[in-house]
Design an enzyme around this catalytic site. Sequence first.
Site, PDB file in Angstrom:
ATOM      1  N   LYS A 189       0.850  -1.302  -0.109  1.00  0.00           N
ATOM      2  CA  LYS A 189      -0.056  -0.037  -0.027  1.00  0.00           C
ATOM      3  C   LYS A 189       0.858   1.290   0.115  1.00  0.00           C
ATOM      4  CE  LYS A 189      -1.841   2.998   2.695  1.00  0.00           C
ATOM      5  NZ  LYS A 189      -1.856   4.017   1.819  1.00  0.00           N
ATOM      6  N   GLU A 265       9.521   1.259  10.959  1.00  0.00           N
ATOM      7  CA  GLU A 265      10.365   2.263  10.609  1.00  0.00           C
ATOM      8  C   GLU A 265       9.845   3.376  10.821  1.00  0.00           C
ATOM      9  OE1 GLU A 265      13.534   1.888  10.344  1.00  0.00           O
ATOM     10  OE2 GLU A 265      13.700  -0.552   9.632  1.00  0.00           O
ATOM     11  N   CYS A 300      13.785  10.475   7.023  1.00  0.00           N
ATOM     12  CA  CYS A 300      13.709  10.135   8.349  1.00  0.00           C
ATOM     13  C   CYS A 300      15.002  10.520   9.175  1.00  0.00           C
ATOM     14  CB  CYS A 300      13.000   8.750   8.565  1.00  0.00           C
ATOM     15  SG  CYS A 300      14.249   7.533   7.558  1.00  0.00           S
ATOM     16  N   GLU A 399       9.506  16.244  15.038  1.00  0.00           N
ATOM     17  CA  GLU A 399       9.689  15.927  13.467  1.00  0.00           C
ATOM     18  C   GLU A 399       9.134  16.836  12.602  1.00  0.00           C
ATOM     19  OE1 GLU A 399       8.776  12.144  11.459  1.00  0.00           O
ATOM     20  OE2 GLU A 399      10.740  12.164  11.064  1.00  0.00           O
TER      21      GLU A 399
HETATM   22  P1  NAD Z   1       2.527   8.492   7.627  1.00  0.00           P
HETATM   23  O1  NAD Z   1       2.728   7.860   8.795  1.00  0.00           O
HETATM   24  O2  NAD Z   1       1.585   9.610   7.489  1.00  0.00           O
HETATM   25  O3  NAD Z   1       2.169   7.462   6.448  1.00  0.00           O
HETATM   26  C1  NAD Z   1       2.641   6.357   6.234  1.00  0.00           C
HETATM   27  C2  NAD Z   1       1.723   5.190   5.674  1.00  0.00           C
HETATM   28  O4  NAD Z   1       0.954   4.744   6.564  1.00  0.00           O
HETATM   29  C3  NAD Z   1       0.921   5.843   4.339  1.00  0.00           C
HETATM   30  O5  NAD Z   1       0.851   4.581   3.573  1.00  0.00           O
HETATM   31  C4  NAD Z   1      -0.275   6.029   4.863  1.00  0.00           C
HETATM   32  O6  NAD Z   1      -1.381   5.877   3.977  1.00  0.00           O
HETATM   33  C5  NAD Z   1      -0.410   5.070   6.084  1.00  0.00           C
HETATM   34  N1  NAD Z   1      -1.519   5.589   7.074  1.00  0.00           N
HETATM   35  C6  NAD Z   1      -1.757   6.897   7.414  1.00  0.00           C
HETATM   36  N2  NAD Z   1      -2.493   6.842   8.562  1.00  0.00           N
HETATM   37  C7  NAD Z   1      -2.996   5.561   8.771  1.00  0.00           C
HETATM   38  C8  NAD Z   1      -3.865   4.822   9.518  1.00  0.00           C
HETATM   39  N3  NAD Z   1      -4.488   5.630  10.623  1.00  0.00           N
HETATM   40  N4  NAD Z   1      -4.013   3.608   9.693  1.00  0.00           N
HETATM   41  C9  NAD Z   1      -3.162   3.048   8.802  1.00  0.00           C
HETATM   42  N5  NAD Z   1      -2.355   3.391   7.880  1.00  0.00           N
HETATM   43  C10 NAD Z   1      -2.029   4.734   7.879  1.00  0.00           C
HETATM   44  O7  NAD Z   1       3.982   8.857   7.206  1.00  0.00           O
HETATM   45  P2  NAD Z   1       4.380  10.004   6.039  1.00  0.00           P
HETATM   46  O8  NAD Z   1       3.779  11.321   6.258  1.00  0.00           O
HETATM   47  O9  NAD Z   1       3.724   9.142   4.632  1.00  0.00           O
HETATM   48  O10 NAD Z   1       5.949   9.733   5.962  1.00  0.00           O
HETATM   49  C11 NAD Z   1       6.587  10.493   6.803  1.00  0.00           C
HETATM   50  C12 NAD Z   1       7.055   9.644   7.752  1.00  0.00           C
HETATM   51  O11 NAD Z   1       7.717   8.535   7.363  1.00  0.00           O
HETATM   52  C13 NAD Z   1       8.036  10.398   8.801  1.00  0.00           C
HETATM   53  O12 NAD Z   1       7.411  10.462  10.001  1.00  0.00           O
HETATM   54  C14 NAD Z   1       9.303   9.881   8.553  1.00  0.00           C
HETATM   55  O13 NAD Z   1      10.215   9.878   9.605  1.00  0.00           O
HETATM   56  C15 NAD Z   1       8.966   8.364   8.331  1.00  0.00           C
HETATM   57  N6  NAD Z   1       9.964   7.551   7.542  1.00  0.00           N
HETATM   58  C16 NAD Z   1      10.609   6.877   8.372  1.00  0.00           C
HETATM   59  C17 NAD Z   1      11.478   6.183   7.415  1.00  0.00           C
HETATM   60  C18 NAD Z   1      12.412   5.055   8.308  1.00  0.00           C
HETATM   61  O14 NAD Z   1      12.913   4.191   7.802  1.00  0.00           O
HETATM   62  N7  NAD Z   1      12.536   4.975   9.842  1.00  0.00           N
HETATM   63  C19 NAD Z   1      12.022   6.164   6.238  1.00  0.00           C
HETATM   64  C20 NAD Z   1      11.129   7.039   5.567  1.00  0.00           C
HETATM   65  C21 NAD Z   1       9.994   7.762   6.196  1.00  0.00           C
END
Ligand code: NAD
Length: 496
Positions: A189, A265, A300, A399
């Site tokens: 997804k 992650e 991240c 963040e």
């Molecule tokens: P997000 O948590 O908003 O979304 C990530 C994924 O989760 C998306 O596919 C989204 O549709 C889904 N999602 C959102 N709300 C949900 C819910 N209530 N239930 C189930 N799924 C849900 O994150 P983002 O804004 O897409 O990405 C940014 C974040 O990702 C930052 O916090 C960043 O640090 C983190 N990130 C971490 C790493 C790592 O390897 N540690 C790498 C890249 C990004």
Amino acid sequence: MSAAEDYRNQITSISYRNQAFIDGKYVAAASGKTFDCVSPIDGRVLTKVAACDQEDVDRAVKAARAAFESGKWSTIPPRKRKKTLLKFAALVDKHKEELALLETLDMGKPINESLNSDMNAVVNCMEWFAETVDKMYDELAPARPDSVSLITREPLGVVAAVVPWNFPLLMAAWKYAPALAAGNAVILKPAEQSPLTAIRIAELAAEAGVPNGIFQVLPGFGETAGQALGRHMDVDMVAFTGSTEVGKYFLKYAGESNMKHISLECGGKSPNIIFSDVADLDRAAREAAAGVFYNSGQVCTAATRLLVQEDIRDEFVEKVAKYAEAWAPGDPLDPKTLMGSMVDKTQMERVMSYINIGRDEGAKIAVGGTPARQESGGFYVQPTIFDAVNNNMRIAQEEIFGPVLSTISFKDEAEAVAIANNTIYGLQANLWTRDVVKAHTVARALRAGTVNVNATDGGDITAPFGGYKQSGIGRDKSLHALEKYTQIKHTFINLR
Ligand code: NAD
């Protein structure tokens, strides 16, 4: 014709894949619903994408379960699985120019990054895990001599990969490449902000010979498609990358459903510690700027907290400010651009609101602090440096996920470590010194999954990546990642 114009011409002939890929076919969402896929480069709607929800998740999980149980992937000879995955990698490589353009249009990163950094890393990751398939051995336990005590690894079954938008295809590859190598069925997804490349590679997987139901893609929103995967009774694992807040939801979903495996992650607030005995102040300053402005700070591991030893602070901040100039946002389709747009309007507004919070908290803006390229219709922010930041301020603790650097000064090693560790996150930490004893001592004291010494990005597919504390659970990349997509079975055979 300039390279950017050439890319603009190519866009007019793109026919976007915009549906879910379930059981070997592109299909509309069962509800018929779609959402607008907006390019942050100029605010244009590129296409309308299927908005999958519970019913689509049920269909995909059913197909994944059937495909997994049939054994047409999980129990074929390892060499055959390896060859199919290498072919999948080769097809992604063959289409990397097209995929890079899609990535840039969809999330706004510079074309040079999409093509020469992201796509190469995607292909490398796919090849690396494919190569492991016929090189992993099981174990024999040194148990009683009149027995055979086998320790074998088996695939988990149906693995859902829920990924973010900052490196859309790369974060996905970090999940699907080891999960497929281990013999699982994968449902990917992508984030609603950046679904196009994930949808496109689904047909490349099929072309490579990955059986129907083994690699499926469900575009859709987090609260619908993401939550339905997290709560599904027949999903065996969710491999998640995204925010800490949503990561915690997945732990809840698992607890309230079938106790599925969860790997997380999540976010970060990485310190970049500059000791005054750093060997090359100029290089450290150049990398400090790159470490926070790369990918518009939507990383991240972004080195967002710059911890500088008091006696070099003014000189160092001045140098970083100079290097920040090179990161002024430009046209993402121009190969010379270093920094593109934010992923969308919401993210731009979020970053701007944090810049205002920093001002209100009393931090001083040394550079930037404003939106940019507004005439383009897209969503851009200037590289921004705050000086005189206190580690308790929100801009030092939360963040931001944008091109915003917080500068904090420290007196000695002990204070540097205390400030660095004073955060809920523990994804990465960097330190710069020419003293080898200090480097080791401080590296050991830092509570982070990755510590870089005299560098800001030492990542490689061969090394594990993941977080301490609220930055996550589990590791991506390396053989450690492969482990988490398997479960261990002990088979005891009595020879008496
Ligand atoms: P997000 O948590 O908003 O979304 C990530 C994924 O989760 C998306 O596919 C989204 O549709 C889904 N999602 C959102 N709300 C949900 C819910 N209530 N239930 C189930 N799924 C849900 O994150 P983002 O804004 O897409 O990405 C940014 C974040 O990702 C930052 O916090 C960043 O640090 C983190 N990130 C971490 C790493 C790592 O390897 N540690 C790498 C890249 C990004």
